[in-house]
Design an enzyme around this catalytic site. Sequence first.
Site, PDB file in Angstrom:
ATOM      1  N   ASP A  15      18.195  56.536  -1.273  1.00 18.20           N
ATOM      2  CA  ASP A  15      18.250  57.842  -1.937  1.00 18.20           C
ATOM      3  C   ASP A  15      18.012  57.711  -3.445  1.00 18.20           C
ATOM      4  O   ASP A  15      18.296  56.676  -4.035  1.00 18.20           O
ATOM      5  CB  ASP A  15      19.629  58.467  -1.666  1.00 18.20           C
ATOM      6  CG  ASP A  15      19.644  59.949  -1.977  1.00 18.20           C
ATOM      7  OD1 ASP A  15      18.562  60.541  -2.153  1.00 18.20           O
ATOM      8  OD2 ASP A  15      20.741  60.519  -2.052  1.00 18.20           O
ATOM      9  N   HIS A  32       8.743  58.130  -4.911  1.00 19.16           N
ATOM     10  CA  HIS A  32       8.653  57.592  -3.547  1.00 19.16           C
ATOM     11  C   HIS A  32       7.786  56.331  -3.506  1.00 19.16           C
ATOM     12  O   HIS A  32       8.067  55.397  -2.767  1.00 19.16           O
ATOM     13  CB  HIS A  32       8.115  58.653  -2.584  1.00 19.16           C
ATOM     14  CG  HIS A  32       9.031  59.826  -2.431  1.00 19.16           C
ATOM     15  ND1 HIS A  32      10.387  59.691  -2.214  1.00 19.16           N
ATOM     16  CD2 HIS A  32       8.809  61.162  -2.475  1.00 19.16           C
ATOM     17  CE1 HIS A  32      10.952  60.885  -2.131  1.00 19.16           C
ATOM     18  NE2 HIS A  32      10.012  61.799  -2.297  1.00 19.16           N
ATOM     19  N   LEU A 126      13.552  38.626  10.551  1.00 13.12           N
ATOM     20  CA  LEU A 126      14.290  39.844  10.173  1.00 13.12           C
ATOM     21  C   LEU A 126      13.725  41.025  10.970  1.00 13.12           C
ATOM     22  O   LEU A 126      12.510  41.210  11.010  1.00 13.12           O
ATOM     23  CB  LEU A 126      14.115  40.128   8.670  1.00 13.12           C
ATOM     24  CG  LEU A 126      14.689  41.454   8.162  1.00 13.12           C
ATOM     25  CD1 LEU A 126      16.224  41.376   8.067  1.00 13.12           C
ATOM     26  CD2 LEU A 126      14.127  41.812   6.782  1.00 13.12           C
TER      27      LEU A 126
HETATM   28  C1  FPP Z   1      15.230  59.951  -0.736  1.00 10.88           C
HETATM   29  O1  FPP Z   1      15.062  60.227  -2.094  1.00 10.88           O
HETATM   30  C2  FPP Z   1      14.037  59.304  -0.240  1.00 10.88           C
HETATM   31  C3  FPP Z   1      13.227  59.770   0.756  1.00 10.88           C
HETATM   32  C4  FPP Z   1      13.462  61.030   1.475  1.00 10.88           C
HETATM   33  C5  FPP Z   1      12.015  59.067   1.150  1.00 10.88           C
HETATM   34  C6  FPP Z   1      12.184  57.590   1.187  1.00 10.88           C
HETATM   35  C7  FPP Z   1      10.944  57.004   1.627  1.00 10.88           C
HETATM   36  C8  FPP Z   1      10.455  55.850   1.184  1.00 10.88           C
HETATM   37  C9  FPP Z   1      11.104  54.995   0.173  1.00 10.88           C
HETATM   38  C10 FPP Z   1       9.217  55.350   1.794  1.00 10.88           C
HETATM   39  C11 FPP Z   1       9.564  54.443   2.923  1.00 10.88           C
HETATM   40  C12 FPP Z   1       8.443  53.607   3.183  1.00 10.88           C
HETATM   41  C13 FPP Z   1       8.247  52.848   4.250  1.00 10.88           C
HETATM   42  C14 FPP Z   1       7.132  51.927   4.210  1.00 10.88           C
HETATM   43  C15 FPP Z   1       9.075  52.916   5.460  1.00 10.88           C
HETATM   44  P1  FPP Z   1      15.099  61.730  -2.567  1.00 10.88           P
HETATM   45  O2  FPP Z   1      13.701  62.236  -2.591  1.00 10.88           O
HETATM   46  O3  FPP Z   1      16.008  62.536  -1.696  1.00 10.88           O
HETATM   47  O4  FPP Z   1      15.670  61.579  -3.993  1.00 10.88           O
HETATM   48  P2  FPP Z   1      16.519  62.678  -4.792  1.00 10.88           P
HETATM   49  O5  FPP Z   1      17.820  62.835  -4.046  1.00 10.88           O
HETATM   50  O6  FPP Z   1      16.705  62.041  -6.132  1.00 10.88           O
HETATM   51  O7  FPP Z   1      15.703  63.935  -4.840  1.00 10.88           O
END
Ligand code: FPP
Length: 232
Positions: A15, A32, A126
Amino acid sequence: MKANNKLEHLAIIMDGNGRWATRRGKSRLFGHKAGVESLKRTVSACIELDIKILSVFAFSTENWSRPKEEVDGIMNLISDFCEQDVQRCVDLGVKVVTMGDLSRLPDKLKTALLNLIQKTKDNNKLIVNVGINYGARAEIVRAVNLMLADRVKSCDEKTFANYLYTSQLPDPDLIIRASGENRLSNFMLYQCAYSEFYFPKVHWPDFNKKVIQKAIKVYQKRNRRFGGLLAK
Ligand code: FPP
């Protein structure tokens, strides 16, 4: 109980990408992108720390309600990773599995994911279990429906767990949520019955091996009793 509180299965709610980017005057998608790089570093760190399973929450059943541009951006980032990092996963000995309903994902992503799963299926250093279009309540309801379809007559905890996406995995020992939020947001609700929790303030893009090491230290000091009495 595992000897010495060994951390075998780590689960992470990644997050804070959006806030991390906004603070830098950048787009959420920039956050992201940095999140994907953080995930790659975390995979390497888990291997170095001899963790055997890493579960991550990449996209929830609720994330579809975000603006289309952000949803499409995340889907593209995941499919780019699946297409570009197959060899890296193979070299590292990473086996990729998923939890969630893949049927609603764009075809390009589905194809790339299934290819990555197939190409890494024999690796054993892993296991990286990626939650995509995953929600724990949907997972539980799905399990019930699968059991009804199988005409299961009676059910105990073991039978039920066999119908979850994680049927082949042990429960997470430790769940970390980055960015200082203290909630599970529909992540692995059945599996976390006896998991320990750790909530560092760091946003996901800044997450690193040191945070995991600190989390392991805290985890190893905890006394996991699983409802029993203090071990002597
Ligand atoms: C939460 O941060 C994050 C997400 C909803 C997306 C996470 C996805 C990735 C890191 C990509 C994953 C990649 C692979 C290869 C599996 P948020 O957007 O909710 O952050 P905020 O709370 O600060 O708005």
